[in-house]
Design a protein around this motif. Structure first.
Motif, PDB file in Angstrom:
ATOM      1  N   THR A   1       0.816  -1.210   0.000  1.00  0.00           N
ATOM      2  CA  THR A   1       0.000   0.000   0.000  1.00  0.00           C
ATOM      3  C   THR A   1       0.851   1.262   0.000  1.00  0.00           C
ATOM      4  OG1 THR A   1      -1.647  -1.207   1.306  1.00  0.00           O
ATOM      5  CG2 THR A   1      -1.927   1.177   1.134  1.00  0.00           C
ATOM      6  N   LEU A   2       0.484   2.228  -0.830  1.00  0.00           N
ATOM      7  CA  LEU A   2       1.172   3.519  -0.906  1.00  0.00           C
ATOM      8  C   LEU A   2       0.191   4.643  -0.610  1.00  0.00           C
ATOM      9  CD1 LEU A   2       3.213   3.147  -4.242  1.00  0.00           C
ATOM     10  CD2 LEU A   2       4.069   2.865  -1.905  1.00  0.00           C
TER      11      LEU A   2
ATOM     12  N   LEU B   1      -7.240   2.195  -6.331  1.00  0.00           N
ATOM     13  CA  LEU B   1      -7.532   3.193  -5.306  1.00  0.00           C
ATOM     14  C   LEU B   1      -8.289   2.573  -4.133  1.00  0.00           C
ATOM     15  CD1 LEU B   1      -7.495   6.248  -4.525  1.00  0.00           C
ATOM     16  CD2 LEU B   1      -9.769   6.395  -5.559  1.00  0.00           C
ATOM     17  N   VAL B   2      -7.868   2.915  -2.921  1.00  0.00           N
ATOM     18  CA  VAL B   2      -8.569   2.525  -1.702  1.00  0.00           C
ATOM     19  C   VAL B   2      -9.434   3.678  -1.217  1.00  0.00           C
ATOM     20  CG1 VAL B   2      -8.322   1.774   0.693  1.00  0.00           C
ATOM     21  CG2 VAL B   2      -6.715   0.953  -1.047  1.00  0.00           C
ATOM     22  N   GLU B   3      -8.828   4.862  -1.068  1.00  0.00           N
ATOM     23  CA  GLU B   3      -9.540   6.052  -0.619  1.00  0.00           C
ATOM     24  C   GLU B   3      -8.721   7.285  -0.969  1.00  0.00           C
ATOM     25  OE1 GLU B   3      -9.832   5.375   3.605  1.00  0.00           O
ATOM     26  OE2 GLU B   3      -7.832   6.242   3.980  1.00  0.00           O
ATOM     27  N   CYS B   4      -9.350   8.444  -0.876  1.00  0.00           N
ATOM     28  CA  CYS B   4      -8.635   9.688  -1.129  1.00  0.00           C
ATOM     29  C   CYS B   4      -9.086  10.766  -0.149  1.00  0.00           C
ATOM     30  CB  CYS B   4      -8.820  10.162  -2.572  1.00  0.00           C
ATOM     31  SG  CYS B   4     -10.529  10.485  -3.048  1.00  0.00           S
ATOM     32  N   ASP B   5      -8.172  11.664   0.170  1.00  0.00           N
ATOM     33  CA  ASP B   5      -8.471  12.824   1.004  1.00  0.00           C
ATOM     34  C   ASP B   5      -8.752  13.999   0.091  1.00  0.00           C
ATOM     35  OD1 ASP B   5      -7.917  11.215   3.152  1.00  0.00           O
ATOM     36  OD2 ASP B   5      -5.920  12.049   3.506  1.00  0.00           O
TER      37      ASP B   5
ATOM     38  N   VAL C   1     -12.477  15.900   3.761  1.00  0.00           N
ATOM     39  CA  VAL C   1     -13.185  14.631   3.885  1.00  0.00           C
ATOM     40  C   VAL C   1     -12.340  13.518   3.288  1.00  0.00           C
ATOM     41  CG1 VAL C   1     -15.474  15.693   3.826  1.00  0.00           C
ATOM     42  CG2 VAL C   1     -14.407  14.922   1.694  1.00  0.00           C
ATOM     43  N   THR C   2     -12.570  12.295   3.763  1.00  0.00           N
ATOM     44  CA  THR C   2     -11.947  11.107   3.197  1.00  0.00           C
ATOM     45  C   THR C   2     -13.032  10.283   2.516  1.00  0.00           C
ATOM     46  OG1 THR C   2     -10.208  11.057   4.877  1.00  0.00           O
ATOM     47  CG2 THR C   2     -10.621   9.019   3.674  1.00  0.00           C
ATOM     48  N   LEU C   3     -12.828   9.956   1.248  1.00  0.00           N
ATOM     49  CA  LEU C   3     -13.813   9.231   0.461  1.00  0.00           C
ATOM     50  C   LEU C   3     -13.220   7.907   0.004  1.00  0.00           C
ATOM     51  CD1 LEU C   3     -15.026  12.195  -1.811  1.00  0.00           C
ATOM     52  CD2 LEU C   3     -16.107  11.348   0.277  1.00  0.00           C
ATOM     53  N   ASP C   4     -13.949   6.807   0.208  1.00  0.00           N
ATOM     54  CA  ASP C   4     -13.456   5.537  -0.320  1.00  0.00           C
ATOM     55  C   ASP C   4     -13.812   5.430  -1.799  1.00  0.00           C
ATOM     56  OD1 ASP C   4     -16.079   4.531  -0.615  1.00  0.00           O
ATOM     57  OD2 ASP C   4     -16.037   3.594   1.369  1.00  0.00           O
ATOM     58  N   VAL C   5     -13.242   4.451  -2.453  1.00  0.00           N
ATOM     59  CA  VAL C   5     -13.400   4.351  -3.906  1.00  0.00           C
ATOM     60  C   VAL C   5     -14.864   4.224  -4.313  1.00  0.00           C
ATOM     61  CG1 VAL C   5     -13.048   1.841  -3.915  1.00  0.00           C
ATOM     62  CG2 VAL C   5     -12.536   3.184  -5.977  1.00  0.00           C
ATOM     63  N   GLY C   6     -15.663   3.585  -3.482  1.00  0.00           N
ATOM     64  CA  GLY C   6     -17.068   3.413  -3.820  1.00  0.00           C
ATOM     65  C   GLY C   6     -17.862   4.700  -3.812  1.00  0.00           C
TER      66      GLY C   6
ATOM     67  N   VAL D   1      -6.109  15.927  -2.378  1.00  0.00           N
ATOM     68  CA  VAL D   1      -4.800  16.268  -1.824  1.00  0.00           C
ATOM     69  C   VAL D   1      -3.971  15.041  -1.487  1.00  0.00           C
ATOM     70  CG1 VAL D   1      -5.520  18.524  -0.960  1.00  0.00           C
ATOM     71  CG2 VAL D   1      -5.804  16.505   0.495  1.00  0.00           C
ATOM     72  N   CYS D   2      -4.611  13.873  -1.433  1.00  0.00           N
ATOM     73  CA  CYS D   2      -3.877  12.654  -1.098  1.00  0.00           C
ATOM     74  C   CYS D   2      -4.713  11.445  -1.505  1.00  0.00           C
ATOM     75  CB  CYS D   2      -3.600  12.611   0.408  1.00  0.00           C
ATOM     76  SG  CYS D   2      -2.420  11.342   0.903  1.00  0.00           S
ATOM     77  N   ALA D   3      -4.057  10.345  -1.834  1.00  0.00           N
ATOM     78  CA  ALA D   3      -4.772   9.122  -2.189  1.00  0.00           C
ATOM     79  C   ALA D   3      -4.000   7.909  -1.692  1.00  0.00           C
ATOM     80  CB  ALA D   3      -4.976   9.029  -3.694  1.00  0.00           C
ATOM     81  N   THR D   4      -4.744   6.892  -1.305  1.00  0.00           N
ATOM     82  CA  THR D   4      -4.146   5.629  -0.876  1.00  0.00           C
ATOM     83  C   THR D   4      -4.429   4.577  -1.940  1.00  0.00           C
ATOM     84  OG1 THR D   4      -4.461   6.176   1.457  1.00  0.00           O
ATOM     85  CG2 THR D   4      -4.106   3.865   0.924  1.00  0.00           C
TER      86      THR D   4
END
Length: 302
Positions: free
Chosen positions: A85-86, A138-142, A151-156, A174-177
């Motif tokens: 995971t990155l 993608l797992v989630e993104c800020d 907010v943090t949003l998951d891929v769904g 601004v960021c993604a996992t």
């Protein structure tokens, strides 16, 4: 505000086509908190647009009203969270993410090497190539919303479809996992080399271009439709349909954004007449035409 705010900032040097007008305001935030505070204090009526590497973008000649936000080095970090995971800043390039993944022995990110943009851009548009898309990793993104809320949003939650997400206007990633799988770095490098070689052979990478111009319609390749309509090499002013890959538009030197966009519309009309297929733009077109009346100047208090 700790970032840099510039009035009437030329955007042509920041986009791949090297054409177009200025941003009414260009804001380069220091960090996520700086961006959040800036947007929270900004009049809600002022439009906001994020700018990455400017690769998939036509900035119209009359410029962009409101505020253009450009994420700099503070948003370009890539960190390893676990074995596969990155966590990647919104300003990190696809090349940087894929290279960091290779070094960490994480597969599934090789396709990002072929996307000439940043995490923020390709998360927003579900960027993809060579059979993979951002939604696959993608797992989630800020996200910092236009209101300044984080907010943090998951891929769904992103409502991904082909080259599209449900992210609201003015929202900035601004960021993604991302999550991949364990892979031998040598295998990853071999796939990256293959992708680089194919792109070099088939695409006008060293030209002033915006990347893929039109989305692939269901059951078709956009380049094949453009070619069948006799558009390979077609010109308007100093804008040209690439002879090497005819889903790419080129600025041969001094093309205006109006000429580039009008050439794209010429192509769409010819494809419609020849095949009945309606091509959709993949390149984003933003701002005002040169002859549009500019609104009153927006004051941004610092």
């Amino acid at each position: 505000m700790r970032g840099r705010l510039t009035a009437n900032a030329p955007l042509a040097p920041l986009v791949w086509f090297k054409s177009g007008g200025a941003a009414e305001w260009l804001f380069e935030p220091k960090d996520e908190d700086d961006l959040s505070a800036f947007l929270r204090g900004l009049d809600p009526a002022v439009p906001v647009m994020a700018l990455g590497l400017g690769s998939n973008l036509i900035v119209r000649d009359g410029g962009v009203p409101g505020v253009v936000v450009r994420l700099g080095k503070a948003f370009a970090q890539v960190d390893r969270l676990d074995e596969v995971t990155l966590r990647c800043g919104g300003g990190a390039s696809g090349i940087l993410v894929s290279s960091k993944a290779r070094d960490a022995g994480i597969g599934a990110f090789e396709f990002l090497r072929s996307i000439p943009g940043t995490v923020g851009g390709f998360v927003r548009m579900n960027g993809g190539a060579y059979g993979r898309e951002v939604k696959d990793v993608l797992v989630e993104c800020d996200v910092v919303l236009r209101s300044g809320d984080c907010v943090t949003l998951d891929v769904g939650a992103l409502g991904y479809t082909y080259r599209h997400s449900a992210l609201p206007d003015g929202a900035i990633v601004v960021c993604a996992t991302f999550r991949g799988h364990a892979e031998d770095p040598a295998t990853i490098q071999a796939e990256m080399d293959r992708i680089s070689s194919e792109r070099e052979a088939s695409q006008p990478l060293r030209s002033r271009t915006g990347g893929s111009t039109f989305k692939n319609p269901d059951g078709h390749k956009a380049w094949a439709l453009v070619d069948a309509a006799g558009c390979r090499g077609l010109t308007r002013g100093d804008a040209q349909v690439s002879e090497k890959h005819c889903n790419f538009l080129l600025n041969l030197g001094s093309a205006t954004s109006a000429e580039i966009e009008a050439l794209g519309e010429d192509v769409r009309a010819r494809v419609r007449a020849q095949s009945g297929v309606e091509l959709e733009w993949e390149i984003q077109r933003v701002g005002r035409a040169a002859d549009d009346a500019a609104p009153d100047h927006i004051e941004v208090k610092t």
